[in-house]
Design a protein around this motif. Sequence first.
Motif, mmCIF file in Angstrom:
data_model
loop_
_atom_site.group_PDB
_atom_site.id
_atom_site.type_symbol
_atom_site.label_atom_id
_atom_site.label_comp_id
_atom_site.label_asym_id
_atom_site.label_seq_id
_atom_site.Cartn_x
_atom_site.Cartn_y
_atom_site.Cartn_z
ATOM 1 N N ALA A 174 11.190 7.377 31.063
ATOM 2 C CA ALA A 174 11.550 8.794 31.243
ATOM 3 C C ALA A 174 13.062 8.908 31.411
ATOM 4 C CB ALA A 174 10.823 9.377 32.443
ATOM 5 N N PRO A 175 13.820 8.466 30.380
ATOM 6 C CA PRO A 175 15.277 8.386 30.530
ATOM 7 C C PRO A 175 15.962 9.745 30.660
ATOM 8 C CG PRO A 175 14.626 7.963 28.256
ATOM 9 C CD PRO A 175 13.367 8.022 29.045
ATOM 10 N N ASN A 176 15.361 10.786 30.172
ATOM 11 C CA ASN A 176 16.013 12.095 30.178
ATOM 12 C C ASN A 176 15.452 13.048 31.235
ATOM 13 O OD1 ASN A 176 17.592 11.350 27.891
ATOM 14 N ND2 ASN A 176 15.821 11.770 26.561
ATOM 15 N N THR A 177 14.620 12.517 32.122
ATOM 16 C CA THR A 177 13.995 13.359 33.140
ATOM 17 C C THR A 177 14.775 13.258 34.451
ATOM 18 O OG1 THR A 177 11.817 12.960 32.159
ATOM 19 C CG2 THR A 177 11.869 13.860 34.395
ATOM 20 N N GLU A 178 15.103 14.399 35.019
ATOM 21 C CA GLU A 178 15.842 14.421 36.280
ATOM 22 C C GLU A 178 14.926 13.990 37.430
ATOM 23 O OE1 GLU A 178 18.127 17.637 39.219
ATOM 24 O OE2 GLU A 178 17.174 18.291 37.339
#
Length: 393
Positions: free
Chosen positions: A218-222
Amino acid sequence: MLRKLLFQYQDKRQLVIAVIGAFLGMTFLITSIHYLIKVNDFGKGAEILGPNTVIVQKKVSSFNTLNLAKTDFSLSEIEEMKKKPFILDVQPVESNNFNITIETADPSVPRFRGDIFIQTVDPDFLDINLTDFHWKDGDTLVPILMPRDLLVMMNMFMSSKNMPQISDELAMDIKFKFALISDTGKQYISCKIIGFSNDMPSVLVPQNFMTWANNRFAPNTEQKITQIMISGKENEFGLVEHMLQEKHLESKNAQVAIGRLKSTVGTLILVVLGISVIAVFLSGLVLIQYLQLLLSKNLYEVRTLMRLGHHPNSLVKNFFVYFSKVFGVIGMLSLASFIGFKLFLDSLLKDGGLYIDTSLSVLSILALVFAYSLFALASYLSARKGIYEQNNG
């Protein structure tokens, strides 16, 4: 002969009063020290969280349902709580931002699979041996701490299938695996249970594994902080609880109850300890005063004995031995009374559902030895000063 001359024909009423006061003070002193230690140790080893530690989250209200209020914590909120004088530390609980399942990977047990969520916390908050609870990139096995509720759910599944249920020991021997799922695919990785918790609602994993998995799946999840861990100072948990109410935060009832119990009982024992110290100190003063009174009443005898050739040290020794025996009797009676109190209180606490360690506290025995040594030293110095003053005079 010297003992009869110096002590036998003296009025002992003041001595009796001092002995009774010292006996009561010493008894309550070692009893309060013992139970202060045992209450502070209550719960250690039974759970994975450190002492006086709670996991909290914001209360959910209608405003949260309508997206008018947030349930996550900002860094500024965490820093503000850290500044409270009754707070030792506050750290976020990090959760997975990807889908994950756990399933058995052992041919000796039936297949079990379930969706879970995993979390990680600062290792300083964990009251476990961290030697086995670590992971680095490239490791093929992830150590995990499983919530006991999940094991209960597994046993319910086994029971429904008319299969043998799983004990804690057996569960720690069973092979499991994670399925880490992202938009681009799925990856399996083996995991092993190294312990259980009644505190955490999720599976705990090492921090390094969580960071690696979130970055990969989940590299783009804050990362949102929806739970935090708060560690409060001993005997000040009431202030922590008041802060939670003010900030509309909630925690697991069992964690709050244990923290409140330890704080309340610890405060009461500290009060008893303080009173006991004062009682022992005052009794010691009365005993030393009685020694000085004996010296003043025996000035003629002391001077005569020294003129007859008795060395001052032999007279000092007589006073020292006499009062050492008095302190010894007080100490033995106090120890016997403490053991009696302990048996009664341990039974009382057990009947009330408070299962504390019943072994003797070494520190309480050391306190008794220290008090005896202090009394003996004070009597020696006081006798030596009084007798040598007469010798010099």
